[in-house]
Design an enzyme around this catalytic site. Structure first.
Site, mmCIF file in Angstrom:
data_model
loop_
_atom_site.group_PDB
_atom_site.id
_atom_site.type_symbol
_atom_site.label_atom_id
_atom_site.label_comp_id
_atom_site.label_asym_id
_atom_site.label_seq_id
_atom_site.Cartn_x
_atom_site.Cartn_y
_atom_site.Cartn_z
ATOM 1 N N SER A 144 0.872 -1.177 0.000
ATOM 2 C CA SER A 144 0.000 0.000 0.000
ATOM 3 C C SER A 144 0.904 1.219 0.000
ATOM 4 O O SER A 144 2.083 1.136 0.361
ATOM 5 C CB SER A 144 -0.869 0.014 1.257
ATOM 6 O OG SER A 144 -1.473 1.283 1.429
ATOM 7 N N TYR A 157 -2.001 -0.737 10.512
ATOM 8 C CA TYR A 157 -1.975 -1.099 9.079
ATOM 9 C C TYR A 157 -0.641 -0.669 8.472
ATOM 10 O O TYR A 157 -0.001 -1.434 7.746
ATOM 11 C CB TYR A 157 -3.154 -0.406 8.392
ATOM 12 C CG TYR A 157 -3.358 -0.728 6.931
ATOM 13 C CD1 TYR A 157 -3.822 -1.981 6.532
ATOM 14 C CD2 TYR A 157 -3.109 0.229 5.951
ATOM 15 C CE1 TYR A 157 -4.027 -2.260 5.186
ATOM 16 C CE2 TYR A 157 -3.317 -0.052 4.604
ATOM 17 C CZ TYR A 157 -3.777 -1.296 4.227
ATOM 18 O OH TYR A 157 -3.986 -1.572 2.899
HETATM 19 N N1 LIG Z 1 -8.537 -0.884 -1.533
HETATM 20 C C1 LIG Z 1 -7.523 -0.049 -1.375
HETATM 21 O O1 LIG Z 1 -7.654 1.165 -1.428
HETATM 22 C C2 LIG Z 1 -6.136 -0.581 -1.151
HETATM 23 C C3 LIG Z 1 -5.063 0.310 -1.300
HETATM 24 C C4 LIG Z 1 -3.771 -0.149 -1.101
HETATM 25 C C5 LIG Z 1 -3.560 -1.467 -0.774
HETATM 26 N N2 LIG Z 1 -4.617 -2.314 -0.625
HETATM 27 C C6 LIG Z 1 -4.320 -3.698 -0.298
HETATM 28 O O2 LIG Z 1 -4.764 -4.505 -1.381
HETATM 29 C C7 LIG Z 1 -5.158 -5.785 -0.891
HETATM 30 C C8 LIG Z 1 -6.583 -6.093 -1.349
HETATM 31 O O3 LIG Z 1 -7.439 -5.054 -0.870
HETATM 32 P P1 LIG Z 1 -8.975 -4.937 -1.309
HETATM 33 O O4 LIG Z 1 -9.306 -3.506 -1.228
HETATM 34 O O5 LIG Z 1 -9.214 -5.706 -2.553
HETATM 35 O O6 LIG Z 1 -9.666 -5.670 -0.044
HETATM 36 P P2 LIG Z 1 -11.099 -6.335 0.129
HETATM 37 O O7 LIG Z 1 -12.030 -5.908 -0.938
HETATM 38 O O8 LIG Z 1 -11.455 -6.106 1.556
HETATM 39 O O9 LIG Z 1 -10.763 -7.885 -0.092
HETATM 40 C C9 LIG Z 1 -9.887 -8.515 0.797
HETATM 41 C C10 LIG Z 1 -9.700 -9.961 0.378
HETATM 42 O O10 LIG Z 1 -8.826 -10.581 1.353
HETATM 43 C C11 LIG Z 1 -9.477 -11.719 1.893
HETATM 44 N N3 LIG Z 1 -9.135 -11.898 3.298
HETATM 45 C C12 LIG Z 1 -9.271 -10.978 4.301
HETATM 46 N N4 LIG Z 1 -8.951 -11.545 5.467
HETATM 47 C C13 LIG Z 1 -8.605 -12.833 5.203
HETATM 48 C C14 LIG Z 1 -8.208 -13.948 6.002
HETATM 49 N N5 LIG Z 1 -8.105 -13.873 7.343
HETATM 50 N N6 LIG Z 1 -7.941 -15.122 5.383
HETATM 51 C C15 LIG Z 1 -8.057 -15.237 4.047
HETATM 52 N N7 LIG Z 1 -8.437 -14.227 3.237
HETATM 53 C C16 LIG Z 1 -8.710 -13.055 3.821
HETATM 54 C C17 LIG Z 1 -10.975 -11.445 1.714
HETATM 55 O O11 LIG Z 1 -11.725 -12.634 1.610
HETATM 56 P P3 LIG Z 1 -12.562 -13.306 2.815
HETATM 57 O O12 LIG Z 1 -13.142 -12.201 3.642
HETATM 58 O O13 LIG Z 1 -13.564 -14.162 2.122
HETATM 59 O O14 LIG Z 1 -11.548 -14.123 3.566
HETATM 60 C C18 LIG Z 1 -10.993 -10.734 0.363
HETATM 61 O O15 LIG Z 1 -11.003 -11.666 -0.694
HETATM 62 C C19 LIG Z 1 -4.994 -5.715 0.629
HETATM 63 O O16 LIG Z 1 -3.743 -6.249 0.991
HETATM 64 C C20 LIG Z 1 -5.031 -4.228 0.928
HETATM 65 O O17 LIG Z 1 -4.338 -3.918 2.114
HETATM 66 C C21 LIG Z 1 -5.900 -1.900 -0.814
#
Ligand SMILES: NC(=O)c1ccc[n+]([C@@H]2O[C@H](COP(=O)([O-])OP(=O)(O)OC[C@H]3O[C@@H](n4cnc5c(N)ncnc54)[C@H](OP(=O)(O)O)[C@@H]3O)[C@@H](O)[C@H]2O)c1
Length: 243
Positions: A144, A157
């Site tokens: 991130s 985080y």
């Molecule tokens: N969205 C943003 O703005 C942003 C920006 C920078 C970086 N990121 C990073 O990008 C990545 C994806 O983010 P996103 O926005 O796509 O998140 P999201 O929509 O909340 O999706 C998160 C995914 O991770 C899985 N997950 C969460 N906890 C888990 C666990 N304990 N075991 C297994 N799977 C788990 C969830 O599936 P289940 O709940 O079904 O397990 C889901 O498939 C993350 O690492 C986040 O920190 C996001």
């Protein structure tokens, strides 16, 4: 320019059920890889696998909780056992807590460290022998912008993502002789459920779209250079300082 094919290669994507991980899995499958999909929610993974197959791609589902060491370690063996090999690992799954450090609990701390750092550590460690067996491969860690910056309400985080970036930098040096490339993508705000839940005030159309991160991943794993790219920051001018 035609994208080199990933035909015959196996890619494991964590957090594949929705958001960025879903987009990455779709694009890797479109590039020809057989995609191993993992997250806790099996129905989401099954729906994605069906969507990939309906486009002529190949996918298999491996539900797992990344908060559980045994499940994390078993994941790599299960993927390699069922699909025969592993070429690409995408550590995408992550979780966040929007809270000041003062009000954060030790449970919050442990959860973020386990899902955002410990699980990628274990998955990297367990995947290296499989990648080496193929003569090389790729690890792409989704960190991130908070891996390089600090914002209010993001201390835990930020700690987990700074650590993920640091771990990846060292690992990149360790496995470079084995032709394993380790990349880290540091996105700003991406239009996913994670953002809409935490910042319902934001207009998702102004954020990075998940497919843009997915295209970056496909670029990295299809253009094998001699040099490693340590870290890619994907940002928008309209970027909001939170993710
Ligand atoms: N969205 C943003 O703005 C942003 C920006 C920078 C970086 N990121 C990073 O990008 C990545 C994806 O983010 P996103 O926005 O796509 O998140 P999201 O929509 O909340 O999706 C998160 C995914 O991770 C899985 N997950 C969460 N906890 C888990 C666990 N304990 N075991 C297994 N799977 C788990 C969830 O599936 P289940 O709940 O079904 O397990 C889901 O498939 C993350 O690492 C986040 O920190 C996001």
């Amino acid at each position: 320019m035609q994208i080199p094919s990933l035909q015959g290669q196996v890619a494991l994507v964590t957090g594949a059920g929705r958001g960025i991980g879903r987009a990455i899995a779709l694009e890797l499958a479109r590039a020809g890889a057989t995609v191993a999909l993992t997250a806790r929610s099996e129905p989401e993974l099954q729906r994605l696998a069906e969507a990939i197959r309906s486009e002529g791609g190949q996918a298999a589902v491996f539900p797992a909780d990344l908060n559980d060491d045994a499940q994390v370690i078993g994941l790599i063996a299960a993927v390699a056992g069922q699909l025969g090999r592993l070429d690409i690992l995408v550590n995408n799954a992550g979780t966040s807590v929007n809270q000041t450090l003062e009000k954060s609990s030790t449970d919050d701390f442990d959860l973020l460290m386990r899902v955002n750092l410990r699980a990628p550590f274990l998955l990297c460690r367990e995947s290296i022998p499989h990648l080496r067996a193929q003569g090389g491969g790729f690890i792409v860690n989704i960190a991130s912008v908070v891996a390089v910056k600090g914002y209010a309400n993001q201390a835990l985080y930020a700690a987990s993502k700074h650590a993920l970036l640091g771990m990846s930098k060292s690992l990149a040096r360790e496995v470079q002789p084995d032709h394993i490339r380790v990349h880290v993508i540091c996105p700003g705000g991406v239009a996913t459920e994670m953002v809409t839940q935490m910042r319902p005030d934001l207009d998702p159309s102004g954020l990075i779209q998940p497919h843009e991160i997915a295209e970056t991943v496909v670029f990295l794993v299809t253009r094998r250079g001699r040099a490693a790219i340590d870290q890619i920051d994907v940002r928008r001018d309209t970027n909001i300082p939170w993710a």
